[in-house]
Write a protein that holds these residues in place. Structure first.
Motif, PDB file in Angstrom:
ATOM      1  N   GLN A   1       0.529  -0.915   0.138  1.00 12.24           N
ATOM      2  CA  GLN A   1       0.337  -0.301  -0.012  1.00 12.24           C
ATOM      3  C   GLN A   1       1.071   1.669   0.108  1.00 12.24           C
ATOM      4  OE1 GLN A   1      -3.066  -0.549  -0.243  1.00 12.24           O
ATOM      5  NE2 GLN A   1      -3.268  -2.731  -0.197  1.00 12.24           N
ATOM      6  N   LYS A   2       0.112   2.388  -0.633  1.00 14.59           N
ATOM      7  CA  LYS A   2       0.850   3.874  -0.077  1.00 14.59           C
ATOM      8  C   LYS A   2       2.151   4.050   1.265  1.00 14.59           C
ATOM      9  CE  LYS A   2      -0.022   7.424  -2.147  1.00 14.59           C
ATOM     10  NZ  LYS A   2      -1.092   8.493  -2.901  1.00 14.59           N
ATOM     11  N   TYR A   3       3.024   4.397   0.903  1.00 17.00           N
ATOM     12  CA  TYR A   3       3.163   4.755   2.814  1.00 17.00           C
ATOM     13  C   TYR A   3       2.408   5.682   3.462  1.00 17.00           C
ATOM     14  CZ  TYR A   3       8.612   3.304   2.479  1.00 17.00           C
ATOM     15  OH  TYR A   3       8.761   1.867   2.752  1.00 17.00           O
ATOM     16  N   THR A   4       2.702   5.615   4.478  1.00 15.48           N
ATOM     17  CA  THR A   4       1.848   6.069   6.020  1.00 15.48           C
ATOM     18  C   THR A   4       3.347   6.841   6.129  1.00 15.48           C
ATOM     19  OG1 THR A   4       1.874   5.022   7.305  1.00 15.48           O
ATOM     20  CG2 THR A   4       0.084   5.022   6.251  1.00 15.48           C
ATOM     21  N   VAL A   5       2.467   7.769   6.980  1.00 12.69           N
ATOM     22  CA  VAL A   5       3.530   8.337   7.286  1.00 12.69           C
ATOM     23  C   VAL A   5       4.610   7.444   8.559  1.00 12.69           C
ATOM     24  CG1 VAL A   5       4.171  10.710   8.997  1.00 12.69           C
ATOM     25  CG2 VAL A   5       2.531  10.446   7.378  1.00 12.69           C
ATOM     26  N   ARG A   6       3.743   6.666   9.452  1.00  7.73           N
ATOM     27  CA  ARG A   6       4.484   6.060  10.426  1.00  7.73           C
ATOM     28  C   ARG A   6       5.158   4.906   9.822  1.00  7.73           C
ATOM     29  NH1 ARG A   6       2.566   0.606  12.600  1.00  7.73           N
ATOM     30  NH2 ARG A   6       3.356   1.302  15.018  1.00  7.73           N
ATOM     31  N   ASP A   7       4.957   4.221   8.925  1.00 11.63           N
ATOM     32  CA  ASP A   7       5.763   3.087   8.149  1.00 11.63           C
ATOM     33  C   ASP A   7       7.201   4.642   7.442  1.00 11.63           C
ATOM     34  OD1 ASP A   7       3.718   1.381   8.566  1.00 11.63           O
ATOM     35  OD2 ASP A   7       2.878   2.473   6.443  1.00 11.63           O
ATOM     36  N   TYR A   8       6.817   5.513   7.185  1.00 16.52           N
ATOM     37  CA  TYR A   8       7.505   6.212   6.397  1.00 16.52           C
ATOM     38  C   TYR A   8       8.960   6.497   7.814  1.00 16.52           C
ATOM     39  CZ  TYR A   8      10.885   9.456   4.627  1.00 16.52           C
ATOM     40  OH  TYR A   8      12.266  10.090   4.438  1.00 16.52           O
ATOM     41  N   VAL A   9       8.231   7.477   9.130  1.00 16.77           N
ATOM     42  CA  VAL A   9       9.224   7.709   9.898  1.00 16.77           C
ATOM     43  C   VAL A   9      10.103   5.876  10.520  1.00 16.77           C
ATOM     44  CG1 VAL A   9       8.966   7.935  12.691  1.00 16.77           C
ATOM     45  CG2 VAL A   9       8.086   9.235  11.135  1.00 16.77           C
ATOM     46  N   GLN A  10       9.274   4.225  10.843  1.00 13.65           N
ATOM     47  CA  GLN A  10      10.316   3.254  11.185  1.00 13.65           C
ATOM     48  C   GLN A  10      11.504   3.169  10.264  1.00 13.65           C
ATOM     49  OE1 GLN A  10       6.968   0.900  11.460  1.00 13.65           O
ATOM     50  NE2 GLN A  10       6.112   1.469  13.739  1.00 13.65           N
ATOM     51  N   ASP A  11      11.172   3.233   8.309  1.00 12.88           N
ATOM     52  CA  ASP A  11      11.746   3.297   7.723  1.00 12.88           C
ATOM     53  C   ASP A  11      13.051   3.926   8.174  1.00 12.88           C
ATOM     54  OD1 ASP A  11      10.537   0.943   7.080  1.00 12.88           O
ATOM     55  OD2 ASP A  11       9.911   1.569   4.871  1.00 12.88           O
ATOM     56  N   PHE A  12      12.548   5.471   7.549  1.00 13.24           N
ATOM     57  CA  PHE A  12      13.097   6.498   7.823  1.00 13.24           C
ATOM     58  C   PHE A  12      14.647   6.197   9.288  1.00 13.24           C
ATOM     59  CE2 PHE A  12      15.066  10.538   9.566  1.00 13.24           C
ATOM     60  CZ  PHE A  12      15.803  11.258   8.390  1.00 13.24           C
ATOM     61  N   ILE A  13      13.943   5.805  10.246  1.00 10.85           N
ATOM     62  CA  ILE A  13      15.388   5.580  11.450  1.00 10.85           C
ATOM     63  C   ILE A  13      15.906   4.589  11.963  1.00 10.85           C
ATOM     64  CG2 ILE A  13      14.675   5.029  13.215  1.00 10.85           C
ATOM     65  CD1 ILE A  13      12.057   6.051  14.321  1.00 10.85           C
ATOM     66  N   GLN A  14      16.045   3.475  10.552  1.00 10.68           N
ATOM     67  CA  GLN A  14      16.444   2.003   9.947  1.00 10.68           C
ATOM     68  C   GLN A  14      17.475   3.149   9.002  1.00 10.68           C
ATOM     69  OE1 GLN A  14      15.186  -1.443  10.149  1.00 10.68           O
ATOM     70  NE2 GLN A  14      13.624  -0.758  10.310  1.00 10.68           N
ATOM     71  N   PHE A  15      17.655   3.889   8.429  1.00  9.68           N
ATOM     72  CA  PHE A  15      18.039   3.717   6.826  1.00  9.68           C
ATOM     73  C   PHE A  15      19.443   4.921   7.631  1.00  9.68           C
ATOM     74  CE2 PHE A  15      15.144   3.003   4.386  1.00  9.68           C
ATOM     75  CZ  PHE A  15      15.827   2.212   2.971  1.00  9.68           C
ATOM     76  N   SER A  16      18.904   6.389   8.452  1.00  6.40           N
ATOM     77  CA  SER A  16      19.403   6.679   8.891  1.00  6.40           C
ATOM     78  C   SER A  16      20.972   6.360   9.667  1.00  6.40           C
ATOM     79  CB  SER A  16      18.624   8.453  10.114  1.00  6.40           C
ATOM     80  OG  SER A  16      19.815   9.072   9.969  1.00  6.40           O
ATOM     81  N   LEU A  17      20.280   5.738  10.211  1.00  3.09           N
ATOM     82  CA  LEU A  17      20.771   4.849  11.223  1.00  3.09           C
ATOM     83  C   LEU A  17      21.680   3.985  10.836  1.00  3.09           C
ATOM     84  CD1 LEU A  17      17.990   3.345  14.154  1.00  3.09           C
ATOM     85  CD2 LEU A  17      19.892   5.435  15.191  1.00  3.09           C
ATOM     86  N   ALA A  18      22.107   3.126   9.827  1.00  2.00           N
ATOM     87  CA  ALA A  18      23.154   3.142   9.507  1.00  2.00           C
ATOM     88  C   ALA A  18      23.707   4.059   8.184  1.00  2.00           C
ATOM     89  CB  ALA A  18      21.934   1.616   8.256  1.00  2.00           C
ATOM     90  N   LEU A  19      22.915   4.575   7.786  1.00  2.00           N
ATOM     91  CA  LEU A  19      24.266   5.627   7.264  1.00  2.00           C
ATOM     92  C   LEU A  19      25.039   7.015   8.324  1.00  2.00           C
ATOM     93  CD1 LEU A  19      21.311   7.143   5.179  1.00  2.00           C
ATOM     94  CD2 LEU A  19      23.101   5.530   4.252  1.00  2.00           C
ATOM     95  N   HIS A  20      24.460   6.674   8.779  1.00  3.66           N
ATOM     96  CA  HIS A  20      25.958   7.943  10.274  1.00  3.66           C
ATOM     97  C   HIS A  20      26.650   6.755  10.554  1.00  3.66           C
ATOM     98  CE1 HIS A  20      22.101  11.109  10.474  1.00  3.66           C
ATOM     99  NE2 HIS A  20      23.997  11.630  10.415  1.00  3.66           N
TER     100      HIS A  20
END
Length: 395
Positions: free
Chosen positions: A243-262
Motif C-alpha cells: 500500500q502507499k506509504y503512511t507517515v508512520r511507516d516512513y518514520v520507521q523506515d527513515f530511522i533504520q536508514f539514518s542509523l545505518a547511514l550515520h
C-alpha cells in the motif's frame, strides 16, 4: 605701475605721477614693477580660491541632498505594466552557496543494475556551464528515476567524478521503495535496502572501503556530504504492505536508514521527508489515515531522538510545484512567490517545536507547474524564477 596703449595716439607710453615721484626718489624699474604687480597676483589668487570654494559647496550640497533622499543609490525598474520596483544598490546580504543546486541523472553510457541506461551527458559544456553558473550542489539520481531503478557502482562513481569536475557538493537519494522490474526481490525487505544504502555511503565516502578497489580504485575521491531517504514517499508504495506509504511507516523506515547511514559515516547529513509538496503547517499533504506528513514525520523522528539520545535528522527537505494554470492566471501566479515569506519561517518553528532544535531546510525540487501541465510563457517563468530565487536567498 600700469601701461596703457592708446591706439589713437600711436604708441605713446605714459607713466603715472606716483611712479614719477618714486623714480625721482631713486627707485628702480624692477622695484616699481614688483610693488605694482603684487596686488594683482593676490587678486587672482583670491578669485581662484573663491571659485574652488564655490565648486566644493555645490558638490557637498548635491551629495547631501542625495544622502537625505537616498534616491542616488536606488535603481527603479519598470517592466511592462507591472508596478515600479526600487532596488537599493547599497544593500548586500551573505548568500548560502548551496542556494544554487540542480538535479542530475545517471551518465550516458552507464547501466543500472536493472539495465536502465543513463541518459545525461557529463560533457565539458555541461561541467563548464555548471561551474560558470556557480552551481554548488548536485542532487543525484534526480527524483523518481532513483525509485524506479537500481543504481550501479558505475553510475555512482561517474557522479563522484562529475562532482570533482564541477567542484560542487553532492546529495544522493537512497532507494526507499522496491522491488523493481527484473527481479531483485531482495529489495522488498527493508533490511536489505538499508544495507545497500550503507554500502553506497562506504563506497563514496571511505577510500579504504572494500568496494573502493579494482576497477573503482582510481575513481576521484569526492565524499558525499548530503543524503536523503527516498523520493516523495507520500506517493510511493511500501514494499512491506503493498500500500502507499503512511507517515508512520516512513518514520520507521527513515530511522533504520539514518542509523545505518550515520554508522557508515558519522559526518554526513541526512535529510527527509522529501515529500512531494508542503503547503504549510496544518495544510498538508496527509496520508491515507489523515496524518499530516510534515508534522507527523517531525513528531515521530523527534520523539525517537529524545528517547534514544541520538541525532537522525540533519535537515528537512521537500518539493514544491506551483500552479496548474499559471498561463491563465499570471498575476496570481506571480503573487504566489510571497508564500515563501510565511511558509519557511513557520516550518522553522515547527521544526524547533518537534526536534527542540533548528535544522536547515532544503527545497530539493521546485518548478512553476506540475509535470504534464501547461507551463507559463518564458517571460512569465523568468520573472517568477528571478523573484523566487531572490526571496529564497533572503530566507
Amino acid at each position: 605701475m600700469f601701461i596703457r596703449n592708446d591706439v589713437n595716439r600711436g604708441s605713446d607710453t605714459r607713466i603715472s605721477t606716483n611712479d614719477e615721484q618714486r623714480m625721482g626718489s631713486g627707485a628702480g624699474w624692477k622695484e616699481i614693477e614688483k610693488q605694482r604687480s603684487f596686488p594683482t597676483w593676490r587678486r587672482r589668487l583670491l578669485v581662484l580660491l573663491s571659485v574652488l570654494l564655490l565648486v566644493a559647496i555645490i558638490l557637498a550640497g548635491v551629495r547631501l541632498a542625495a544622502g537625505a533622499s537616498d534616491t542616488n543609490d536606488q535603481l527603479f525598474v519598470h517592466i511592462g505594466n507591472q508596478q515600479v520596483v526600487s532596488l537599493d544598490l547599497r544593500q548586500s546580504l551573505p548568500i548560502n552557496p548551496a542556494t544554487l543546486g540542480v538535479n542530475v541523472f545517471p551518465e550516458v553510457g552507464t547501466n543500472s543494475k536493472d539495465n536502465a541506461y543513463g541518459f545525461m551527458p557529463y560533457s565539458p559544456p555541461l561541467t563548464e556551464g555548471l561551474r560558470d553558473a556557480q552551481v554548488a550542489l548536485l542532487r543525484f539520481p534526480g527524483g523518481a528515476w532513483g525509485e524506479e531503478h537500481y543504481l550501479s557502482l558505475d553510475q555512482l562513481s561517474a557522479f563522484s567524478t562529475l562532482l570533482q569536475q564541477v567542484d560542487a557538493e553532492g546529495m544522493v537519494q537512497v532507494r526507499l521503495s522496491g522491488p523493481i522490474n527484473g527481479g531483485y526481490t531482495e529489495l522488498t525487505d527493508i533490511g536489505n535496502r538499508v544495507i545497500i544504502a550503507s554500502r553506497w555511503v562506504s563506497f563514496l565516502n571511505n577510500p579504504r572501503s572494500e568496494l573502493y578497489t579494482g576497477r573503482y580504485g582510481h575513481v576521484p575521491y569526492h565524499p558525499i556530504k548530503y543524503w536523503s531517504v527516498g523520493n516523495e514517499p507520500d506517493t510511493l508504495i511500501n514494499p512491506s504492505t503493498g500500500q502507499k506509504y503512511t507517515v508512520r511507516d516512513y518514520v520507521q523506515d527513515f530511522i533504520q536508514f539514518s542509523l545505518a547511514l550515520h554508522r557508515s559515516d558519522p559526518t554526513i547529513k541526512v535529510f527527509g521527508p522529501e515529500i512531494s509538496e508542503f503547503y504549510g503547517p496544518g495544510a498538508g499533504p496527509a496520508d491515507a489515515n489523515g496524518t499530516l506528513w510534515m508534522e507527523g514525520f517531525l513528531k515521530g523522528v523527534g520523539a525517537y531522538e529524545r528517547a534514544n539520545n541520538v541525532t537522525l535528522l540533519d535537515g528537512v527537505s521537500f518539493h514544491r510545484t506551483l500552479f496548474t494554470n499559471a498561463a491563465q492566471t499570471p498575476f496570481a501566479f506571480l503573487s504566489s512567490i510571497g508564500e515563501w515569506n510565511y511558509l519557511l519561517p513557520a516550518l522553522h518553528q515547527l521544526i524547533a517545536q518537534n526536534l527542540k532544535r533548528d535544522v536547515p531546510i532544503a527545497v530539493t525540487a521546485i518548478n512553476t507547474n506540475p509535470p504534464n501541465q501547461q507551463a507559463p510563457s518564458r517571460g512569465l517563468a523568468a520573472l517568477w524564477w528571478a523573484d523566487t530565487l531572490g526571496t529564497l536567498m533572503n530566507q
